[in-house]
Design a protein around this motif. Structure first.
Motif, short mmCIF file in Angstrom:
data_model
loop_
_atom_site.label_atom_id
_atom_site.label_comp_id
_atom_site.label_asym_id
_atom_site.label_seq_id
_atom_site.Cartn_x
_atom_site.Cartn_y
_atom_site.Cartn_z
N ASP A 42 0.86 -1.29 0.06
CA ASP A 42 0.06 -0.07 0.00
C ASP A 42 0.98 1.02 0.17
OD1 ASP A 42 -2.86 0.95 2.40
OD2 ASP A 42 -1.82 2.00 0.52
N ASN A 67 -0.83 -1.66 -4.31
CA ASN A 67 -2.10 -1.11 -4.13
C ASN A 67 -1.89 0.57 -3.66
OD1 ASN A 67 -4.69 -0.52 -2.91
ND2 ASN A 67 -3.99 -1.11 -0.74
N MET A 91 -7.79 2.92 -6.36
CA MET A 91 -8.72 3.35 -5.25
C MET A 91 -9.10 4.82 -5.43
SD MET A 91 -8.70 3.73 -1.06
CE MET A 91 -8.35 5.19 -1.32
N ASP A 126 -11.51 -0.02 -6.46
CA ASP A 126 -12.02 0.09 -5.14
C ASP A 126 -12.66 1.62 -4.93
OD1 ASP A 126 -9.96 -0.35 -1.89
OD2 ASP A 126 -11.97 0.68 -2.22
N GLY A 130 -12.35 -1.51 1.62
CA GLY A 130 -11.93 -1.61 2.80
C GLY A 130 -12.54 -0.64 3.77
N LYS A 137 -13.36 1.61 10.28
CA LYS A 137 -13.40 2.60 9.77
C LYS A 137 -14.45 3.77 10.55
CE LYS A 137 -10.71 2.63 5.54
NZ LYS A 137 -10.44 2.82 4.15
N LYS A 138 -13.99 5.15 10.48
CA LYS A 138 -15.05 6.08 11.23
C LYS A 138 -16.40 5.95 10.77
CE LYS A 138 -15.22 10.98 11.92
NZ LYS A 138 -14.67 12.49 11.56
N ARG A 156 -10.66 -5.94 2.65
CA ARG A 156 -9.18 -5.34 3.20
C ARG A 156 -9.58 -5.14 4.67
NH1 ARG A 156 -6.66 -0.87 4.75
NH2 ARG A 156 -4.42 -0.63 4.77
N1 LIG Z 1 -7.34 -0.40 -1.61
C1 LIG Z 1 -7.42 0.22 -0.37
N2 LIG Z 1 -6.28 0.40 0.18
C2 LIG Z 1 -6.53 1.29 1.54
N3 LIG Z 1 -5.63 1.73 2.53
C3 LIG Z 1 -6.34 2.25 3.45
S1 LIG Z 1 -5.58 2.81 4.81
C4 LIG Z 1 -6.66 3.43 5.70
C5 LIG Z 1 -6.52 5.15 5.68
C6 LIG Z 1 -8.02 5.44 6.45
C7 LIG Z 1 -8.01 5.22 7.92
C8 LIG Z 1 -9.36 5.79 8.57
C9 LIG Z 1 -10.36 6.48 7.58
S2 LIG Z 1 -11.64 6.85 8.38
N4 LIG Z 1 -11.52 8.46 9.02
O1 LIG Z 1 -12.89 6.72 7.61
O2 LIG Z 1 -11.79 6.06 9.65
C10 LIG Z 1 -10.18 6.72 6.09
C11 LIG Z 1 -8.78 6.13 5.76
N5 LIG Z 1 -7.55 2.09 3.33
C12 LIG Z 1 -7.74 1.60 2.09
C13 LIG Z 1 -8.99 1.06 1.29
O3 LIG Z 1 -10.13 1.56 1.71
N6 LIG Z 1 -8.60 0.43 0.24
#
Ligand SMILES: Nc1nc2[nH]c(SCCc3ccc(S(N)(=O)=O)cc3)nc2c(=O)[nH]1
Length: 285
Positions: A98, A117, A142, A188, A220, A224-225, A259
């Motif tokens: 990633d 990714n 994504m 994604d 993914g 998450k929030k 994910r």
């Molecule tokens: N393909 C793909 N790769 C990913 N890498 C990540 S890292 C997550 C970063 C993050 C954390 C928390 C929130 S929140 N504020 O919505 O809780 C947003 C983004 N995620 C994804 C995803 O989905 N797909």
């Protein structure tokens, strides 16, 4: 052979949902264990997730959560490459990286990574598309609106479901034009990346639309929030039931990859759901 050969991504058949386990390689803020401790802990975590049933491990060295700071190239390389090398030597599991940086992609591919990714769909680093094509690896595109630093401040869409579709379609075309075969592309919708709660739930309700892109889908939502907002749960570790619900909702809509942090729990949810959907104890095989 009348039916075309069954599609595969990184050698994985898509006849059943595939679990991508998350391995965050970020310095352990609770100890000054240093880089070696971080590397060893990440490798151990990856092997544990494989034991729990992960088909893929997603190794990330730069947090792209909202308001996250960027990580310098040398730091991200120091975090990610040793973990890819260590895991490559110890497991046949599919290894995804990633990252948004072309040099990390190149070095990770050389170290044995199987999937690239990029949460910026290969737009953040001007070299990324060319390097990805050179590696010949399958990629995940994504959707995100804006940069992690500011993306969730004030996201704007005409129609989030359609806008995400159009963006992904455009990125698929750009990748194909750069020499990446469509058969190597996964799309994604990027839950949480430049999306408020109402955007995220609209995307979840509209997931089946994205099959129209003509590529396998990855989702993914884990911890998450969005889950916290729906259930008023502040601590990410308390969001596992909601995460399982999102994974199953995605799989019921035909999403091929989920994910997740909680591999064991997700695997159990998927196996039970598949048996109930198939009406046989053998599941949908
Ligand atoms: N393909 C793909 N790769 C990913 N890498 C990540 S890292 C997550 C970063 C993050 C954390 C928390 C929130 S929140 N504020 O919505 O809780 C947003 C983004 N995620 C994804 C995803 O989905 N797909």
């Amino acid at each position: 052979e009348l039916s075309e050969p069954r599609a595969r991504v990184a050698g994985l058949s898509l006849e059943r949902p595939r679990i991508m386990g998350i391995v965050n390689v970020t310095p352990d803020s609770f100890s000054d264990g240093g880089q070696f401790a971080t590397t060893e802990a990440a490798i151990a975590q990856g092997l544990r997730l494989v034991e729990e049933g992960a088909d893929i491990l997603d190794i990330g060295g730069e947090s792209t959560r909202p308001n996250a700071d960027t990580v310098a190239l040398d730091e991200e390389l120091r975090r990610v490459i040793p973990v890819v090398e260590g895991l490559r030597a110890k497991t046949d599991a599919v290894i995804s990286v990633d990252t948004r940086k072309a040099e990390v992609m190149r070095r990770a591919a050389a170290a044995g990574a199987d999937i690239l990714n990029d949460v910026s769909a290969f737009t953040h680093d001007p070299e990324a598309l060319e390097v990805a094509a050179e590696t010949g690896l399958p990629i995940v595109l994504m959707h995100a609106q804006g940069d992690p630093k500011t993306m969730n401040e004030n996201p704007q869409y005409d129609d989030v479901v359609l806008d995400v579709f159009d963006y992904l379609e455009g990125r698929i075309q750009a990748c194909v034009a750069a020499g990446i075969p469509k058969a190597k592309i996964v799309a994604d919708p990027g839950i949480g990346f430049g999306k408020h709660l109402h955007h995220n739930v609209a995307v979840m309700a509209g997931l089946s639309l994205y099959h129209g892109l003509g590529v396998p889908l990855l989702l993914g939502v884990s911890r998450k929030k969005m889950i916290g907002q729906l259930c008023n749960v502040e601590d990410a570790k308390d969001r596992v039931p909601g995460s399982l619900a999102c994974a199953i909702a995605g799989i019921a809509a035909g999403v091929q990859f989920v994910r997740v942090h909680d591999v064991k729990e997700t695997k159990q949810a998927i196996e039970v759901w598949r048996a109930c959907a198939a009406g046989t104890e053998k599941g949908l095989d």
